[in-house]
Design a protein around this motif. Sequence first.
Motif, PDB file in Angstrom:
ATOM      1  N   ASP A  59       0.740  -1.228   0.060  1.00 30.47           N
ATOM      2  CA  ASP A  59       0.165   0.229   0.021  1.00 30.47           C
ATOM      3  C   ASP A  59       0.642   1.259   0.195  1.00 30.47           C
ATOM      4  OD1 ASP A  59      -2.823   1.098  -0.248  1.00 30.47           O
ATOM      5  OD2 ASP A  59      -2.571   1.404   1.740  1.00 30.47           O
ATOM      6  N   GLN A  60       2.060   1.137  -0.531  1.00 29.91           N
ATOM      7  CA  GLN A  60       2.995   2.512  -0.395  1.00 29.91           C
ATOM      8  C   GLN A  60       3.445   2.608  -1.915  1.00 29.91           C
ATOM      9  OE1 GLN A  60       3.983   4.158   2.291  1.00 29.91           O
ATOM     10  NE2 GLN A  60       2.236   2.953   2.940  1.00 29.91           N
ATOM     11  N   SER A  61       3.959   3.766  -2.570  1.00 30.75           N
ATOM     12  CA  SER A  61       4.338   4.455  -3.500  1.00 30.75           C
ATOM     13  C   SER A  61       5.783   5.172  -3.335  1.00 30.75           C
ATOM     14  CB  SER A  61       3.414   5.138  -4.246  1.00 30.75           C
ATOM     15  OG  SER A  61       3.027   6.590  -3.398  1.00 30.75           O
ATOM     16  N   ASP A  62       6.468   5.041  -2.153  1.00 30.76           N
ATOM     17  CA  ASP A  62       7.492   5.664  -1.784  1.00 30.76           C
ATOM     18  C   ASP A  62       8.606   4.854  -2.408  1.00 30.76           C
ATOM     19  OD1 ASP A  62       5.918   7.583  -0.326  1.00 30.76           O
ATOM     20  OD2 ASP A  62       6.276   6.355   1.452  1.00 30.76           O
ATOM     21  N   LEU A  63       9.744   5.794  -2.912  1.00 34.61           N
ATOM     22  CA  LEU A  63      10.764   5.231  -3.479  1.00 34.61           C
ATOM     23  C   LEU A  63      11.911   5.037  -2.272  1.00 34.61           C
ATOM     24  CD1 LEU A  63      10.858   7.569  -6.511  1.00 34.61           C
ATOM     25  CD2 LEU A  63      10.313   5.169  -6.522  1.00 34.61           C
ATOM     26  N   ASP A  64      12.216   3.771  -2.370  1.00 34.70           N
ATOM     27  CA  ASP A  64      13.329   3.775  -1.337  1.00 34.70           C
ATOM     28  C   ASP A  64      14.652   3.994  -1.940  1.00 34.70           C
ATOM     29  OD1 ASP A  64      14.422   1.454  -2.818  1.00 34.70           O
ATOM     30  OD2 ASP A  64      13.149   0.059  -1.610  1.00 34.70           O
ATOM     31  N   SER A  65      16.007   4.122  -1.235  1.00 30.13           N
ATOM     32  CA  SER A  65      17.251   4.294  -1.478  1.00 30.13           C
ATOM     33  C   SER A  65      17.786   3.530  -2.738  1.00 30.13           C
ATOM     34  CB  SER A  65      18.261   4.327  -0.385  1.00 30.13           C
ATOM     35  OG  SER A  65      18.494   2.839   0.078  1.00 30.13           O
ATOM     36  N   GLY A  66      17.351   2.274  -2.868  1.00 30.50           N
ATOM     37  CA  GLY A  66      17.990   1.360  -3.956  1.00 30.50           C
ATOM     38  C   GLY A  66      17.082   1.751  -5.248  1.00 30.50           C
ATOM     39  N   SER A  67      16.006   2.106  -4.915  1.00 33.20           N
ATOM     40  CA  SER A  67      15.156   2.670  -6.406  1.00 33.20           C
ATOM     41  C   SER A  67      15.691   4.008  -6.658  1.00 33.20           C
ATOM     42  CB  SER A  67      13.491   2.574  -5.948  1.00 33.20           C
ATOM     43  OG  SER A  67      13.169   1.607  -5.474  1.00 33.20           O
ATOM     44  N   LEU A  68      16.104   5.087  -5.760  1.00 34.70           N
ATOM     45  CA  LEU A  68      16.577   6.324  -6.278  1.00 34.70           C
ATOM     46  C   LEU A  68      17.887   6.034  -6.828  1.00 34.70           C
ATOM     47  CD1 LEU A  68      15.777   8.275  -2.888  1.00 34.70           C
ATOM     48  CD2 LEU A  68      14.292   8.211  -5.062  1.00 34.70           C
ATOM     49  N   GLU A  69      18.719   5.070  -6.644  1.00 38.71           N
ATOM     50  CA  GLU A  69      20.046   4.796  -7.284  1.00 38.71           C
ATOM     51  C   GLU A  69      19.779   4.475  -8.709  1.00 38.71           C
ATOM     52  OE1 GLU A  69      24.025   2.092  -6.997  1.00 38.71           O
ATOM     53  OE2 GLU A  69      22.720   2.470  -5.198  1.00 38.71           O
ATOM     54  N   LYS A  70      18.800   3.363  -8.792  1.00 32.11           N
ATOM     55  CA  LYS A  70      18.530   2.741 -10.240  1.00 32.11           C
ATOM     56  C   LYS A  70      18.004   4.106 -11.107  1.00 32.11           C
ATOM     57  CE  LYS A  70      17.042  -1.757  -8.963  1.00 32.11           C
ATOM     58  NZ  LYS A  70      16.116  -2.730  -8.775  1.00 32.11           N
ATOM     59  N   LEU A  71      16.920   4.883 -10.651  1.00 33.69           N
ATOM     60  CA  LEU A  71      16.524   5.835 -11.316  1.00 33.69           C
ATOM     61  C   LEU A  71      17.546   7.084 -11.782  1.00 33.69           C
ATOM     62  CD1 LEU A  71      13.272   6.239  -9.476  1.00 33.69           C
ATOM     63  CD2 LEU A  71      13.443   5.444 -11.699  1.00 33.69           C
ATOM     64  N   GLY A  72      18.249   7.179 -10.679  1.00 33.32           N
ATOM     65  CA  GLY A  72      19.591   8.088 -11.189  1.00 33.32           C
ATOM     66  C   GLY A  72      20.465   7.634 -12.056  1.00 33.32           C
ATOM     67  N   ASN A  73      20.508   6.380 -12.308  1.00 30.11           N
ATOM     68  CA  ASN A  73      21.332   5.795 -13.459  1.00 30.11           C
ATOM     69  C   ASN A  73      20.484   5.887 -14.684  1.00 30.11           C
ATOM     70  OD1 ASN A  73      23.761   4.894 -11.999  1.00 30.11           O
ATOM     71  ND2 ASN A  73      22.621   2.984 -11.626  1.00 30.11           N
ATOM     72  N   ILE A  74      19.393   5.647 -14.818  1.00 27.34           N
ATOM     73  CA  ILE A  74      18.399   5.776 -15.918  1.00 27.34           C
ATOM     74  C   ILE A  74      18.348   7.143 -16.076  1.00 27.34           C
ATOM     75  CG2 ILE A  74      15.842   5.446 -16.635  1.00 27.34           C
ATOM     76  CD1 ILE A  74      15.594   2.883 -14.609  1.00 27.34           C
TER      77      ILE A  74
END
Length: 182
Positions: A59-74
């Motif tokens: 029930d969440q849509s918050d991005l965790d630190s691992g997601s932020l790192e992947k998105l930074g690379n993208i």
Amino acid sequence: MLKNITTLSIVALALSVSACSTTSAEKKPIQTVEADPFMPKKTKLSVPLDASPLFFDFDQSDLDSGSLEKLGNIARHMRKNEHVNVTIEGHCDDRGTSAYNLALGEKRARSARDYLVALGVNPERVRVLSFGEELPAVDGTSEKDRSSNRRDEFTFYKLDGANALLSDADDPNLQVRVSWDG
């Protein structure tokens, strides 16, 4: 004279109503519309980076630190390759109503999109879709199965006719959906 005008009005009204109605035998078949030949076609791309799904808590849509790192690379890759576009697909587990899960899937995909845009990616190059609970990655109702279904997935593509090639991929025309095998 007034009687003739009234009669003509009634006849005209009857004819116009009868012209609008048809029986099922008289219905015309639905026409199919061909794709616009002037609209650019999409070619899926393989990309030389980790574009595995982003996973979310229940029930969440918050991005965790691992997601932020992947998105930074993208984001870095997309800024370097201006012709690369991405579709972000939001997915949910099977808990909740279909309508709720569609909204939550969209919220998850928009979280990723908003972060890419904040990192300098043109928002017109990022498309958001929600599949809610309709396309699970894993069938099952265990917490492990459900946690695998709460995700964002990425599909990279270019519009055919783009002159640039991926600067760091072997075959920019390779039609592969970026996915994660687990």
